[in-house]
Design an enzyme around this catalytic site. Structure first.
Site, short mmCIF file in Angstrom:
data_model
loop_
_atom_site.label_atom_id
_atom_site.label_comp_id
_atom_site.label_asym_id
_atom_site.label_seq_id
_atom_site.Cartn_x
_atom_site.Cartn_y
_atom_site.Cartn_z
N GLY A 17 2.93 4.83 -1.01
CA GLY A 17 1.80 4.96 0.12
C GLY A 17 2.23 4.81 1.48
O GLY A 17 2.72 3.94 1.83
N ASP B 144 0.71 4.02 4.26
CA ASP B 144 0.02 3.09 4.85
C ASP B 144 0.94 1.76 4.32
O ASP B 144 1.16 0.61 5.37
CB ASP B 144 -1.47 2.55 4.28
CG ASP B 144 -2.51 3.61 4.84
OD1 ASP B 144 -2.01 4.47 5.49
OD2 ASP B 144 -3.48 3.41 4.30
N ARG B 145 1.35 1.44 3.02
CA ARG B 145 2.15 0.13 3.14
C ARG B 145 3.64 0.23 3.84
O ARG B 145 3.86 -0.73 4.30
CB ARG B 145 2.69 0.46 1.51
CG ARG B 145 1.35 0.27 0.63
CD ARG B 145 1.87 0.79 -0.72
NE ARG B 145 2.58 -0.48 -1.57
CZ ARG B 145 3.16 -0.25 -2.62
NH1 ARG B 145 3.10 0.73 -3.21
NH2 ARG B 145 3.87 -1.07 -2.97
N THR C 95 -9.57 0.33 -0.33
CA THR C 95 -10.03 0.87 -1.54
C THR C 95 -9.16 0.07 -2.57
O THR C 95 -9.70 -0.45 -3.68
CB THR C 95 -9.80 2.43 -1.71
OG1 THR C 95 -10.68 2.90 -0.47
CG2 THR C 95 -10.11 2.88 -2.87
#
Length: 276
Positions: A115, A117-118, A142
């Site tokens: 991901g 964002d990670r 989430t």
């Protein structure tokens, strides 16, 4: 000669869009300083974008010292933002999709499936950790991710578990009688430990269960063989939408950086654009 770069960083998630104005003084004097957050707003994915408010944040900043950038886990949401762009004369945002452009070594089995964002969190963490110090990053959205950056600054993987909202929704959707507990209920007051009725029992499980899982994962990673040769304990960072709920109970363990992902996005945009 120094000057200030003002960036609008946009993170488009599955349920919300975050808009943040950040400032960086150039040339960068302190490599361990993240871009400074000046303004932030978050909207539900289906809500109108607050263009006027964002435009006012730029004020009289010279156009050549402004930049916008967008990334996230929701391609449709990103398309919505870009296609409805209403911040003229500011150009449409730089769209960040290709993680090959990141100033980050990704040491996992399938780098392209991590991901974004990670990875943005890891980029930001590399601006905060000391040389030869690793990092552990807890991001509560989430999903909740607990990720590891090695002492060499490489992203080496982590753990993923359901976040507050996803856990609450799963209990409601996959049982016949359990009510849906809004995350806002957890923000109003600290849930009791011993629930005397169903609602409080769910609140207890959601809150203390999430906290316990995060604590245990931090502990497991701190004791991982990856860090055995390091003389300095890994830096532990807490970020994400649910981070303010956990922060008071982890303050002895973590550094609270609620907008780490967007600060990482701002750093990536600077690197891609060749801004120094």
């Amino acid at each position: 000669m120094t000057h200030s770069l003002k960036q609008l960083a946009i993170d488009v998630g599955n349920s919300r869009i975050k808009f943040v104005i950040l400032q960086t003084d150039l040339p960068v004097q302190d490599p361990m300083q993240l871009p400074l957050v000046e303004h932030a707003v978050s909207t539900a994915i289906e809500e109108p974008v607050p263009w006027e408010q964002i435009s006012n944040w730029f004020g009289d900043q010279p156009l050549e010292d402004c930049q916008s950038v967008v990334a996230g886990s929701n391609p449709r949401g990103i398309k919505k933002v870009v296609s409805a762009w209403a911040l003229a004369p500011l150009p449409s945002p730089l769209e960040v999709f290709n993680t090959k452009d990141f100033p980050l070594v990704i040491e996992v089995d399938e780098p392209r499936k991590v991901g974004i964002d990670r990875l943005l969190n890891a980029v930001a963490a590399n601006s905060l950790r000391h040389k030869n110090q690793g990092a552990i990053i807890v991001d509560t959205g989430t999903a909740t991710t607990v990720d590891v950056v090695s002492s060499e600054g490489h992203f080496v993987g982590g753990s993923i578990l359901p976040g507050f909202e996803l856990s609450a929704k799963s209990l409601h959707d996959y049982t016949a009688l359990l009510p849906l507990i809004p995350v806002a209920d957890l923000r109003q007051e600290e849930p009791v430990v011993l629930g005397k009725h169903t609602t409080n029992a769910i609140r207890s499980g959601l809150f203390w269960g999430q906290l316990g899982a995060v604590r245990e994962l931090i502990h497991q990673f701190q004791n991982h063989s990856l860090f055995h040769s390091s003389q300095e304990s890994p830096l532990v960072l807490l970020t994400g939408g649910g981070s303010s709920l956990l922060a008071p109970h982890l303050d002895e363990l973590v550094r609270f950086e609620p907008l780490l992902t967007l600060q990482g996005l701002a750093i990536v945009a600077q690197k891609i654009s060749g801004i120094r």
